[in-house]
Design an enzyme around this catalytic site. Structure first.
Site, PDB file in Angstrom:
ATOM      1  N   HIS A  67       9.521 -49.583   0.274  1.00 35.52           N
ATOM      2  CA  HIS A  67       8.816 -49.651  -1.012  1.00 35.52           C
ATOM      3  C   HIS A  67       7.731 -48.581  -1.087  1.00 35.52           C
ATOM      4  CE1 HIS A  67       7.118 -52.247  -4.407  1.00 35.52           C
ATOM      5  NE2 HIS A  67       6.180 -51.348  -4.201  1.00 35.52           N
ATOM      6  N   GLU A  68       6.923 -48.493  -0.031  1.00 38.03           N
ATOM      7  CA  GLU A  68       5.830 -47.519  -0.012  1.00 38.03           C
ATOM      8  C   GLU A  68       6.347 -46.083   0.086  1.00 38.03           C
ATOM      9  OE1 GLU A  68       2.841 -48.141  -0.698  1.00 38.03           O
ATOM     10  OE2 GLU A  68       3.072 -50.301  -0.720  1.00 38.03           O
ATOM     11  N   ASP A 166       1.792 -52.549  -9.187  1.00 41.03           N
ATOM     12  CA  ASP A 166       2.583 -51.473  -9.785  1.00 41.03           C
ATOM     13  C   ASP A 166       2.758 -51.685 -11.278  1.00 41.03           C
ATOM     14  OD1 ASP A 166       2.872 -50.213  -7.352  1.00 41.03           O
ATOM     15  OD2 ASP A 166       4.756 -51.212  -6.877  1.00 41.03           O
TER      16      ASP A 166
END
Length: 403
Positions: A67-68, A166
């Site tokens: 994800h990062e 996000d």
């Protein structure tokens, strides 16, 4: 947040673990291997349950890392410098140096994280389906199903339109595109973040009062979101107030420089009569920038070795110095001051040093606008500007929540 255990680089991004990630790995491994799997799927050997819990914990950390990395790769492609990724207790943090220059870039950087988690949920879900079709052991199916559900929850939770999630950045980019004002869009996104954080706190307290320890996670994350959203709002309000002020309007110029080959001892002998500042760009014999030194860090050099220590040896290296151009908006440059250990920004144009911005320069401008800010220690002053928190993601094993 600083790394405790460096893991190297992937796709050009430095990756590290904070010591606190061990706690979440242990919690997931024990929660699944000792409690959930034995109850849901009895009849297997203890080592099988332990292995299932350990594999789930490791793959969960890898999912957060993916994800990062998605955030980081897209950020780099959109001209934002990525300092690194740190995995910690509540998930992961991608440390970005600077801001997206357009609403479209801001949107792409934000949305790719939840999108990657959704893809992982699909991959693990398909993997679980195939495992069933192939007659694999039920523990394998359970682990794949657990990871599919958790990544799906990560994707959905991260899309909540509230900063600093996000989804809050997606909201900010949309409002920015509609209004043309990135800072007011950030203020509205921060308001949504604080509201969502308070809702989590209330929900968590309700669970705690109902004698459910899982509510403690909600309270913890709610407090974290409220604090981060409040920090973003303060930074955004500074941006609104400083609209129209450029780096060139604030920088100190001309810049007083020192030679890289000069010894620390010689510097202090000359400083008494010739130097009027506390930070100095270091130039080599060809006039090229080689780093930055400050009085605070030079004083830390032991007296007995100052005569044989050149300024170039103790200077903060060029790659760790924040740089800006004279025409850049001051509000967008302020966050860079916390990305360098010296708390200064060098102003360059056409490859030449034009000026320097120190915390005192920014303090003067903020004071003129009746604003206050706080910057990290290390800027050689008790005053320091505050930066927008970097994108970060959290997960909640007890509640199956991300970010």
């Amino acid at each position: 947040m600083k790394d405790t255990i460096p893991l190297g680089r992937f796709a050009g991004v430095r990756i590290g673990l904070h010591w606190s990630v061990a706690g979440i790995v242990a919690l997931v491994a024990v929660g699944l291997g000792v409690y959930w799997l034995p109850v849901a799927f009895p009849g297997h050997a203890p080592v099988a349950y332990a292995l299932g819990g350990a594999v789930s914990a490791v793959l969960l950390v890898c999912s957060v890392l993916a994800h990062e990395l998605a955030h980081s790769v897209v950020a780099r492609r959109n001209g934002v410098v990525v300092e690194g990724i740190t995995l910690w207790l509540l998930g992961g943090v991608a440390r970005l140096r600077g801001e997206a220059r357009t609403a479209g870039a801001d949107f792409r950087i934000a949305v790719v994280g939840p999108a990657s988690s959704a893809v992982l949920a699909l991959v693990f879900g398909v993997g679980g389906w195939m495992a069933v079709r192939l007659g694999a052991d039920e523990l394998i199916v359970a682990v794949l199903g657990y990871l599919a559900v958790l990544n799906a929850v990560v994707a959905v939770f991260n899309l909540v339109p509230a900063a600093p999630l996000d989804g809050g950045r997606v909201l900010r980019s949309a409002l920015w595109a509609l209004t043309g004002d990135r800072f007011r869009a950030a203020v509205w996104s921060a308001w949504a973040g604080r509201g969502f954080g308070f809702l989590l706190i209330v929900a968590g307290l309700a669970e705690v009062l109902g004698r459910s320890t899982g509510g403690l996670w909600l309270v913890l994350v709610g407090l974290f979101i409220v604090n981060m959203a409040s920090a973003e709002e303060r930074q955004a309000r500074i941006g609104v107030a400083l609209a129209g002020i450029s780096v060139g309007d604030v920088m100190s110029s001309p810049v007083e420089t020192v030679e890289a080959r000069q010894s620390v001892e010689q510097f202090f002998r000359d400083a008494v009569v010739s130097h009027r500042h506390s930070a100095f760009p270091v130039l080599d014999e060809h006039g090229q920038l080689r780093g930055l030194v400050t009085l605070q860090h030079l004083r830390e050099v032991p007296v007995e070795v100052r005569g044989g220590t050149a300024l170039g040896q103790v200077a903060c290296p060029v790659e760790k110095i924040a740089v800006a151009e004279p025409g850049e908006p001051l509000a967008l440059v302020l966050p860079r001051m916390t990305q360098t250990s010296r708390g200064r920004i060098l102003v360059c144009s056409a490859g030449e040093l034009r000026g320097i911005i120190s915390p005192s320069d920014v303090a003067r401008v903020l004071s003129d606008h009746s604003l206050t800010a706080t910057l990290p220690a290390g800027a050689d002053l008790t005053w320091e500007p505050e930066t927008r928190p970097p994108p970060s993601d959290w997960w909640f094993p007890g509640q199956q929540r991300p970010r």
